[in-house]
Design an enzyme around this catalytic site. Sequence first.
Site, PDB file in Angstrom:
ATOM      1  CB  SER A 138       0.943   2.885   1.673  1.00  0.00           C
ATOM      2  OG  SER A 138       0.003   1.881   1.954  1.00  0.00           O
ATOM      3  CE1 TYR A 148       4.448  -0.917  -1.243  1.00  0.00           C
ATOM      4  CE2 TYR A 148       2.761  -0.838   0.463  1.00  0.00           C
ATOM      5  CZ  TYR A 148       3.246  -0.421  -0.758  1.00  0.00           C
ATOM      6  OH  TYR A 148       2.541   0.500  -1.494  1.00  0.00           O
TER       7      TYR A 148
END
Length: 256
Positions: A138, A148
Amino acid sequence: MATALVTGGTSGIGLAFAGELAERGYDLVLAARDADRLAETAADLTDRFGRQVETFPVDLAVRSDVDRLVERLTDQQRPIEVLVNNAGFGLNTPLVGTDVELQDRAIEVMCRAVLVCSGAAAEAMRSRGRGMIINVSSLSAWIYKGNYSALKRWVLSYTQALALELARTGVQATVVCPSWVKTELHERAGVKRPRLPGWAWVEATEVARVALDTASRGKVVAIPGRGWRVAVWVLRHAPDALPRFFSRRISKSRSN
């Protein structure tokens, strides 16, 4: 006929990969937790593309399930030519505190399973002299959004290291780092989608197409969207204050 295995292949980016691979002539193995949804997705893909679709119910947070998936990845009688490690989920858990149950699950799914499946697939592919491994990271890898971002940074770094180890073996390792994609990720994580302009979002189909095209060209890092490629270059070369500022703005957009 060549076969591709996609984890988290029933929705979002994973489903887009499955469709793109089927359109390119691959039979499929779809791995996900929901057996009913797997069956529905397989039937739809078979109907639309005429490809064979095998379903593999698996929870990548359960190590025995990962071991079963490794057996499929290393089955030389039914070789997997492309592995897409896409399974994952949004993580909106504070770093401060003692409850790490969800953090542990995230590490199992988005790090350990990627490590184990990639390593097993790479060994099987290397013995045949061909294959492709695509790991989904990401753009969060370049900012600071809790664990994350840290996990996705690990996926980026790991895949770059794997690509170096696989150099000149005929096996390609590529990591794709999309920006914001309108999938179920935010809803499942219990967070609002950030308030961003339309150009900031990319389609899941574009993520899959760019990743596969980049891997086919032998490149390691794929970033969908020319504007985002420029943004990543800036984040990599700018002072560290810029990623911190950007991270704060994203947090604020979700709280409004």
